[in-house]
Design a protein around this motif. Structure first.
Motif, PDB file in Angstrom:
ATOM      1  N   ASP A 109     -54.292 -18.641  -7.682  1.00  0.00           N
ATOM      2  CA  ASP A 109     -54.935 -19.923  -8.284  1.00  0.00           C
ATOM      3  C   ASP A 109     -55.408 -19.691  -9.668  1.00  0.00           C
ATOM      4  OD1 ASP A 109     -54.780 -20.712  -5.641  1.00  0.00           O
ATOM      5  OD2 ASP A 109     -56.704 -20.633  -4.853  1.00  0.00           O
ATOM      6  N   GLY A 110     -56.560 -19.033  -9.757  1.00  0.00           N
ATOM      7  CA  GLY A 110     -57.264 -18.760 -11.264  1.00  0.00           C
ATOM      8  C   GLY A 110     -58.618 -19.569 -11.124  1.00  0.00           C
ATOM      9  N   GLN A 111     -58.981 -19.909 -10.229  1.00  0.00           N
ATOM     10  CA  GLN A 111     -60.085 -20.736 -10.198  1.00  0.00           C
ATOM     11  C   GLN A 111     -61.531 -20.473 -10.851  1.00  0.00           C
ATOM     12  OE1 GLN A 111     -60.657 -22.470  -6.397  1.00  0.00           O
ATOM     13  NE2 GLN A 111     -62.120 -24.371  -7.101  1.00  0.00           N
ATOM     14  N   VAL A 112     -61.570 -19.047 -10.801  1.00  0.00           N
ATOM     15  CA  VAL A 112     -62.766 -18.118 -11.269  1.00  0.00           C
ATOM     16  C   VAL A 112     -62.044 -17.152 -11.932  1.00  0.00           C
ATOM     17  CG1 VAL A 112     -64.987 -16.872 -10.783  1.00  0.00           C
ATOM     18  CG2 VAL A 112     -64.116 -18.669  -9.346  1.00  0.00           C
ATOM     19  N   THR A 138     -52.238 -21.748 -10.553  1.00  0.00           N
ATOM     20  CA  THR A 138     -52.190 -23.160 -10.477  1.00  0.00           C
ATOM     21  C   THR A 138     -52.656 -23.818 -11.760  1.00  0.00           C
ATOM     22  OG1 THR A 138     -52.664 -22.897  -7.942  1.00  0.00           O
ATOM     23  CG2 THR A 138     -53.031 -25.094  -9.182  1.00  0.00           C
ATOM     24  N   ASP A 139     -51.879 -24.635 -12.390  1.00  0.00           N
ATOM     25  CA  ASP A 139     -52.177 -25.053 -13.814  1.00  0.00           C
ATOM     26  C   ASP A 139     -53.496 -25.653 -13.978  1.00  0.00           C
ATOM     27  OD1 ASP A 139     -50.818 -25.229 -16.369  1.00  0.00           O
ATOM     28  OD2 ASP A 139     -51.227 -27.345 -16.153  1.00  0.00           O
ATOM     29  N   ASN A 160     -45.630 -18.804 -10.832  1.00  0.00           N
ATOM     30  CA  ASN A 160     -45.857 -20.063 -10.518  1.00  0.00           C
ATOM     31  C   ASN A 160     -46.458 -20.558  -9.270  1.00  0.00           C
ATOM     32  OD1 ASN A 160     -45.534 -22.907  -9.899  1.00  0.00           O
ATOM     33  ND2 ASN A 160     -43.701 -23.140 -11.213  1.00  0.00           N
ATOM     34  N   HIS A 161     -47.603 -21.446  -9.345  1.00  0.00           N
ATOM     35  CA  HIS A 161     -48.447 -21.806  -7.954  1.00  0.00           C
ATOM     36  C   HIS A 161     -48.637 -23.359  -8.026  1.00  0.00           C
ATOM     37  CE1 HIS A 161     -50.491 -20.768  -4.314  1.00  0.00           C
ATOM     38  NE2 HIS A 161     -51.446 -20.989  -4.819  1.00  0.00           N
ATOM     39  N   THR A 162     -47.701 -23.813  -8.609  1.00  0.00           N
ATOM     40  CA  THR A 162     -48.014 -25.501  -8.563  1.00  0.00           C
ATOM     41  C   THR A 162     -48.697 -25.951  -9.682  1.00  0.00           C
ATOM     42  OG1 THR A 162     -49.531 -26.090  -7.041  1.00  0.00           O
ATOM     43  CG2 THR A 162     -47.127 -25.626  -6.460  1.00  0.00           C
ATOM     44  N   LEU A 163     -48.746 -27.300 -10.089  1.00  0.00           N
ATOM     45  CA  LEU A 163     -49.796 -27.918 -10.908  1.00  0.00           C
ATOM     46  C   LEU A 163     -51.045 -28.318 -10.505  1.00  0.00           C
ATOM     47  CD1 LEU A 163     -47.441 -30.887 -12.613  1.00  0.00           C
ATOM     48  CD2 LEU A 163     -48.616 -29.032 -13.636  1.00  0.00           C
ATOM     49  N   SER A 164     -50.983 -28.861  -9.185  1.00  0.00           N
ATOM     50  CA  SER A 164     -52.264 -29.235  -8.708  1.00  0.00           C
ATOM     51  C   SER A 164     -52.715 -28.536  -7.102  1.00  0.00           C
ATOM     52  CB  SER A 164     -52.311 -30.518  -8.723  1.00  0.00           C
ATOM     53  OG  SER A 164     -51.288 -31.186  -7.708  1.00  0.00           O
ATOM     54  N   PRO A 183     -41.843 -18.558 -15.533  1.00  0.00           N
ATOM     55  CA  PRO A 183     -41.879 -17.688 -14.329  1.00  0.00           C
ATOM     56  C   PRO A 183     -40.487 -18.299 -13.545  1.00  0.00           C
ATOM     57  CG  PRO A 183     -43.817 -19.463 -14.778  1.00  0.00           C
ATOM     58  CD  PRO A 183     -42.597 -19.723 -15.742  1.00  0.00           C
ATOM     59  N   TYR A 184     -40.216 -17.024 -12.603  1.00  0.00           N
ATOM     60  CA  TYR A 184     -39.196 -17.056 -12.006  1.00  0.00           C
ATOM     61  C   TYR A 184     -39.524 -16.837 -10.250  1.00  0.00           C
ATOM     62  CZ  TYR A 184     -38.646 -11.939 -11.789  1.00  0.00           C
ATOM     63  OH  TYR A 184     -38.915 -10.624 -11.696  1.00  0.00           O
ATOM     64  N   LEU A 185     -40.758 -16.422 -10.037  1.00  0.00           N
ATOM     65  CA  LEU A 185     -41.312 -16.352  -8.791  1.00  0.00           C
ATOM     66  C   LEU A 185     -42.102 -17.566  -8.365  1.00  0.00           C
ATOM     67  CD1 LEU A 185     -41.836 -12.486  -8.371  1.00  0.00           C
ATOM     68  CD2 LEU A 185     -39.787 -13.628  -7.938  1.00  0.00           C
ATOM     69  N   PHE A 186     -42.263 -17.866  -7.033  1.00  0.00           N
ATOM     70  CA  PHE A 186     -43.059 -19.020  -6.819  1.00  0.00           C
ATOM     71  C   PHE A 186     -43.898 -18.771  -5.445  1.00  0.00           C
ATOM     72  CE2 PHE A 186     -43.167 -23.290  -4.474  1.00  0.00           C
ATOM     73  CZ  PHE A 186     -44.214 -23.833  -5.195  1.00  0.00           C
ATOM     74  N   ARG A 187     -45.192 -19.277  -5.393  1.00  0.00           N
ATOM     75  CA  ARG A 187     -45.903 -18.964  -4.106  1.00  0.00           C
ATOM     76  C   ARG A 187     -46.412 -20.545  -3.880  1.00  0.00           C
ATOM     77  NH1 ARG A 187     -49.836 -14.312  -3.649  1.00  0.00           N
ATOM     78  NH2 ARG A 187     -47.947 -13.452  -2.482  1.00  0.00           N
TER      79      ARG A 187
END
Length: 262
Positions: free
Chosen positions: A92-95, A116-117, A140-144, A175-179
């Motif tokens: 995520d990256g939220q905090v 997550t962007d 990568n963990h999606t835009l939203s 990125p080449y890995l995705f969750r």
């Protein structure tokens, strides 16, 4: 009578004069000592954390990512290895916790960050510093952060591709890995990910929450386990819990991308 009054007046005047002289000659009371500002409390030293000597030069490919399966990216839940290696991933990256870089540096660990962007926006420099200063990687963990399962191809494609495009522009590497958020995906997810240049969908075997490692099965970390935690206020407690458990179970954290080399 008039003479007595004059004498009395003379006595009174003398008394007043003596009092005035005495008052003028009296020393002023000493000024109270100026209050010194309170000393700043000492900064406590950072608590010790386990440190892991890398068993090889981290960043050196050790195994290849599995191939596509009929145009669909493979799904990886754990790494196939007989060595005592485990992998820490942070979502995520939220905090963006200020202690993260110091913990990673002191423990000599290099996590994989699935970002997550919408959470990265406004903190892009923070994650760039984690990559450049301690060797954490950005995936990568999606835009939203939606639940992708059941969504149309166009929606899933945008969530994945737009994120990879943004990170390639910002960080200079695609990125080449995705969750997938919540670990939810379907074949449309795997197809859209492949079309966006993703090589593998990465899930996990354990999670860390509120300073405790939580297991899907058993009570110990095993070779090849992928551990999930998040950028939260409890980052220090969670990351330290993972480090302590890895040390207790005789595991060494290494870089996920080394065993899923593109």
């Amino acid at each position: 009578m008039r003479l007595l009054s004059s004498r009395r007046m003379l006595v009174v005047a003398s008394v007043l004069a003596l009092g005035l002289i005495s008052a003028c000659g009296q020393d002023a009371p000493p000024a109270p000592p100026s209050a010194s500002p309170p000393a700043a409390p000492p900064v406590p030293p950072a608590p010790p954390v386990p440190s892991f000597e890398p068993p090889y030069a981290l960043g050196t490919p050790q195994a290849k990512v599995p191939p596509l399966e009929n145009g669909l990216v493979p799904v990886v839940r754990r790494i196939h290895t007989d060595k005592p290696y485990v992998f820490i991933t942070i979502d995520d990256g939220q905090v963006p916790h200020p202690a993260a870089a110091d913990l990673m540096r002191r423990s000599k660990t290099r996590p994989t960050m699935f970002l997550t962007d919408r959470y990265v926006e406004g903190h892009r420099g923070y994650f760039k510093d984690l990559r450049d200063q301690v060797g954490a990687t950005i995936e990568n963990h999606t835009l939203s952060h939606p639940n992708l399962r059941g969504k149309p191809y166009e929606v899933q494609h945008k969530e994945i591709c737009a994120t990879s495009d943004a990170y390639q522009r910002e960080y200079g590497k695609r990125p080449y890995l995705f969750r997938p958020p919540y670990g939810n995906y379907d074949d449309t997810t795997r197809r859209a990910a492949a079309d966006c240049g993703i090589k593998a969908v990465v899930l996990w075997t354990e999670t860390v929450n509120d300073g405790a490692v939580q297991f899907q099965a058993g009570t110990k970390l095993k070779p090849g386990d992928i551990v999930l935690m998040h950028f939260r206020k409890t980052f220090v407690e969670d990351y330290t819990a993972f480090l302590n458990k890895a040390k207790e179970d005789g595991m060494t954290p290494v870089l996920l991308e080394d065993f899923l080399s593109a």
